[in-house]
Design a protein around this motif. Structure first.
Motif, PDB file in Angstrom:
ATOM      1  N   VAL A 196       0.834  -1.212   0.000  1.00  0.00           N
ATOM      2  CA  VAL A 196       0.000   0.000   0.000  1.00  0.00           C
ATOM      3  C   VAL A 196       0.865   1.258   0.000  1.00  0.00           C
ATOM      4  N   LEU A 197       1.829   1.336   0.925  1.00  0.00           N
ATOM      5  CA  LEU A 197       2.681   2.531   1.014  1.00  0.00           C
ATOM      6  C   LEU A 197       3.517   2.739  -0.253  1.00  0.00           C
ATOM      7  N   PRO A 198       4.230   1.712  -0.764  1.00  0.00           N
ATOM      8  CA  PRO A 198       4.981   1.908  -2.016  1.00  0.00           C
ATOM      9  C   PRO A 198       4.085   2.324  -3.187  1.00  0.00           C
ATOM     10  N   CYS A 199       2.913   1.691  -3.311  1.00  0.00           N
ATOM     11  CA  CYS A 199       2.007   2.059  -4.407  1.00  0.00           C
ATOM     12  C   CYS A 199       1.561   3.514  -4.269  1.00  0.00           C
ATOM     13  N   ALA A 200       1.257   3.936  -3.031  1.00  0.00           N
ATOM     14  CA  ALA A 200       0.817   5.316  -2.802  1.00  0.00           C
ATOM     15  C   ALA A 200       1.928   6.302  -3.155  1.00  0.00           C
ATOM     16  N   ILE A 201       3.164   5.981  -2.769  1.00  0.00           N
ATOM     17  CA  ILE A 201       4.298   6.872  -3.066  1.00  0.00           C
ATOM     18  C   ILE A 201       4.539   6.952  -4.570  1.00  0.00           C
ATOM     19  N   ILE A 202       4.484   5.804  -5.248  1.00  0.00           N
ATOM     20  CA  ILE A 202       4.692   5.778  -6.697  1.00  0.00           C
ATOM     21  C   ILE A 202       3.622   6.598  -7.412  1.00  0.00           C
ATOM     22  N   ILE A 203       2.365   6.395  -7.047  1.00  0.00           N
ATOM     23  CA  ILE A 203       1.272   7.124  -7.694  1.00  0.00           C
ATOM     24  C   ILE A 203       1.378   8.618  -7.397  1.00  0.00           C
ATOM     25  N   LEU A 204       1.658   8.960  -6.139  1.00  0.00           N
ATOM     26  CA  LEU A 204       1.774  10.367  -5.761  1.00  0.00           C
ATOM     27  C   LEU A 204       2.942  11.037  -6.486  1.00  0.00           C
ATOM     28  N   SER A 205       4.075  10.335  -6.556  1.00  0.00           N
ATOM     29  CA  SER A 205       5.262  10.902  -7.204  1.00  0.00           C
ATOM     30  C   SER A 205       5.003  11.210  -8.671  1.00  0.00           C
ATOM     31  N   TYR A 206       4.441  10.247  -9.393  1.00  0.00           N
ATOM     32  CA  TYR A 206       4.228  10.456 -10.817  1.00  0.00           C
ATOM     33  C   TYR A 206       3.063  11.413 -11.087  1.00  0.00           C
ATOM     34  N   THR A 207       2.123  11.507 -10.159  1.00  0.00           N
ATOM     35  CA  THR A 207       1.065  12.526 -10.281  1.00  0.00           C
ATOM     36  C   THR A 207       1.668  13.923 -10.152  1.00  0.00           C
ATOM     37  N   CYS A 208       2.552  14.100  -9.167  1.00  0.00           N
ATOM     38  CA  CYS A 208       3.229  15.401  -9.002  1.00  0.00           C
ATOM     39  C   CYS A 208       4.068  15.738 -10.230  1.00  0.00           C
ATOM     40  N   ILE A 209       4.748  14.724 -10.783  1.00  0.00           N
ATOM     41  CA  ILE A 209       5.556  14.950 -11.984  1.00  0.00           C
ATOM     42  C   ILE A 209       4.677  15.389 -13.144  1.00  0.00           C
ATOM     43  N   LEU A 210       3.553  14.701 -13.328  1.00  0.00           N
ATOM     44  CA  LEU A 210       2.644  15.021 -14.427  1.00  0.00           C
ATOM     45  C   LEU A 210       2.123  16.448 -14.294  1.00  0.00           C
ATOM     46  N   MET A 211       1.741  16.840 -13.084  1.00  0.00           N
ATOM     47  CA  MET A 211       1.227  18.187 -12.861  1.00  0.00           C
ATOM     48  C   MET A 211       2.312  19.240 -13.103  1.00  0.00           C
ATOM     49  N   THR A 212       3.530  18.943 -12.652  1.00  0.00           N
ATOM     50  CA  THR A 212       4.642  19.884 -12.844  1.00  0.00           C
ATOM     51  C   THR A 212       4.975  20.050 -14.318  1.00  0.00           C
ATOM     52  N   VAL A 213       5.027  18.923 -15.034  1.00  0.00           N
ATOM     53  CA  VAL A 213       5.371  18.970 -16.463  1.00  0.00           C
ATOM     54  C   VAL A 213       4.300  19.711 -17.247  1.00  0.00           C
ATOM     55  N   ARG A 214       3.053  19.443 -16.937  1.00  0.00           N
ATOM     56  CA  ARG A 214       1.969  20.141 -17.637  1.00  0.00           C
ATOM     57  C   ARG A 214       2.015  21.645 -17.367  1.00  0.00           C
ATOM     58  N   GLY A 215       2.300  22.000 -16.103  1.00  0.00           N
ATOM     59  CA  GLY A 215       2.319  23.407 -15.744  1.00  0.00           C
ATOM     60  C   GLY A 215       3.471  24.177 -16.342  1.00  0.00           C
ATOM     61  N   SER A 216       4.568  23.481 -16.605  1.00  0.00           N
ATOM     62  CA  SER A 216       5.765  24.185 -17.087  1.00  0.00           C
ATOM     63  C   SER A 216       6.098  23.867 -18.548  1.00  0.00           C
ATOM     64  N   ARG A 217       5.209  23.155 -19.223  1.00  0.00           N
ATOM     65  CA  ARG A 217       5.507  22.750 -20.606  1.00  0.00           C
ATOM     66  C   ARG A 217       5.786  23.948 -21.508  1.00  0.00           C
ATOM     67  N   GLN A 218       4.963  24.960 -21.381  1.00  0.00           N
ATOM     68  CA  GLN A 218       5.136  26.124 -22.238  1.00  0.00           C
ATOM     69  C   GLN A 218       6.462  26.824 -21.956  1.00  0.00           C
ATOM     70  N   ALA A 219       6.835  26.894 -20.664  1.00  0.00           N
ATOM     71  CA  ALA A 219       8.099  27.531 -20.308  1.00  0.00           C
ATOM     72  C   ALA A 219       9.289  26.710 -20.790  1.00  0.00           C
ATOM     73  N   ILE A 220       9.166  25.402 -20.707  1.00  0.00           N
ATOM     74  CA  ILE A 220      10.268  24.538 -21.139  1.00  0.00           C
ATOM     75  C   ILE A 220      10.513  24.677 -22.641  1.00  0.00           C
ATOM     76  N   GLN A 221       9.433  24.826 -23.411  1.00  0.00           N
ATOM     77  CA  GLN A 221       9.567  24.940 -24.864  1.00  0.00           C
ATOM     78  C   GLN A 221      10.314  26.212 -25.269  1.00  0.00           C
ATOM     79  N   GLN A 222      10.311  27.215 -24.386  1.00  0.00           N
ATOM     80  CA  GLN A 222      10.975  28.472 -24.691  1.00  0.00           C
ATOM     81  C   GLN A 222      12.450  28.464 -24.297  1.00  0.00           C
ATOM     82  N   HIS A 223      12.856  27.442 -23.552  1.00  0.00           N
ATOM     83  CA  HIS A 223      14.253  27.371 -23.130  1.00  0.00           C
ATOM     84  C   HIS A 223      15.122  26.877 -24.278  1.00  0.00           C
ATOM     85  N   VAL A 224      16.374  27.204 -24.190  1.00  0.00           N
ATOM     86  CA  VAL A 224      17.292  26.770 -25.228  1.00  0.00           C
ATOM     87  C   VAL A 224      18.091  25.570 -24.778  1.00  0.00           C
TER      88      VAL A 224
END
Length: 307
Positions: A196-224
């Motif tokens: 239960v704990l490992p599954c929760a950490i894995i799901i939470l970690s990749y959910t945070c990653i997905l939210m971060t990537v979506r939020g910063s996608r436009q900014a990342i595309q502007q970087h060189v």
């Protein structure tokens, strides 16, 4: 004499000879694929050891635990399946079960730590940039220590090992919680802290990653160049890690469900074939890691082609 007879009966297969033969054949295929894939992955990692990123240490460690499971379980499970009974006695049964729990939990804990490291690098890049090879080595040692606690537990009477309900392999005695408090506490801790704990950490970690990537996608595309290249490298590791995690959890979840059914329900209602199918899926987890990384990770694939 009665105890010896009971043990002998427990090691007789509870499923049909045809199903046992099919299981032995499937295990033989898994064994060959896992040996080839994990040995090649470790060879590639050895050749590029000077350029391994800290996060890739966990990929290598996962391959080591998968190879350990392959070398300790399949050579005993395959002839037992073909013989329609466990062939190797009580002591080998205890060792087999210990190795199965140790390497299985090591793989799951390893994936949990990998997901946390990926989350750190993507969501908190200032901290993630400080994550070094020495940190990775320390966490790898912690992974083995964590798995060892639960693997050794039944050997010191916190829980018990015994024959699988289908008879031709060994694992934790899932029926013991029905009549023993220490076994109940072991199964509860195992389920909470190793599933239960490992599954929760894995799901939470990749959910945070997905939210971060979506939020910063436009900014990342502007970087060189340098930043974009680093971001792409992190994104690839994250995608591959997600793929391995999904495969691993998908392989082990049916076994977890069946085990909890036997532990907290009426164990006599659980068909032996259900445990056998769940065990096949669980052992298939040994082939996912090398398959994903060797085929999809460019620097691993280039090194493989070059060699």
């Amino acid at each position: 004499m009665g105890n010896a007879s009971d043990t002998s009966d427990a090691f007789n297969s509870k499923i049909s000879k045809e199903h046992d033969f099919l299981i032995g054949s499937i295990y033989s295929v898994f064994c060959v694929l896992s040996l080839m894939g994990n040995c090649i992955l470790l060879l590639v990692a050895h050749h590029k050891r000077s350029t391994l990123k800290p996060a890739e240490f966990f990929i290598v460690n996962l391959s080591i635990s998968d190879l350990g499971m392959t070398l300790t379980l399949f050579p005993l499970a395959i002839p037992s399946s073909f013989s329609h009974r466990w062939l190797f006695g009580e002591i080998a049964c205890q060792l087999y079960a210990t190795c199965g729990v140790l390497f299985g939990l090591c793989s799951l804990t390893n994936l949990t730590v990998l997901s946390s490291v990926c989350c750190l690098k993507v969501c908190l890049p200032n901290l993630g940039s400080k994550f070094s090879s020495s940190h990775a080595r320390l966490l790898v040692a912690g992974v083995w220590g964590y798995a060892s606690v639960f693997a050794v537990g039944p050997l010191v009477q916190w829980g018990h090992y015994g024959p699988e309900p289908y008879g031709t392999a060994c694992c934790i005695n899932w029926q013991a919680p029905n009549h023993e408090l220490s076994s109940l506490s072991y199964i509860v801790c195992l389920f909470l802290f190793c599933y239960v704990l490992p599954c929760a950490i894995i799901i939470l970690s990749y959910t945070c990653i997905l939210m971060t990537v979506r939020g910063s996608r436009q900014a990342i595309q502007q970087h060189v160049s340098p930043q974009t290249k680093t971001a792409n490298a992190h994104a690839l590791i994250v995608k591959l890690s997600v793929a391995v995690c999904i495969g691993f959890l998908g392989a082990w979840s049916p076994y977890a469900v069946v085990a909890m059914w036997a532990s907290f329900g009426d164990a006599t209602w659980v068909p032996p074939d259900a445990f056998a199918i769940a065990a096949i899926l669980a052992k298939s987890s040994t082939i996912y890691n090398p398959l994903v990384y060797l085929l999809c990770k460019p620097n691993f694939r280039e090194c493989l082609y070059k060699d």
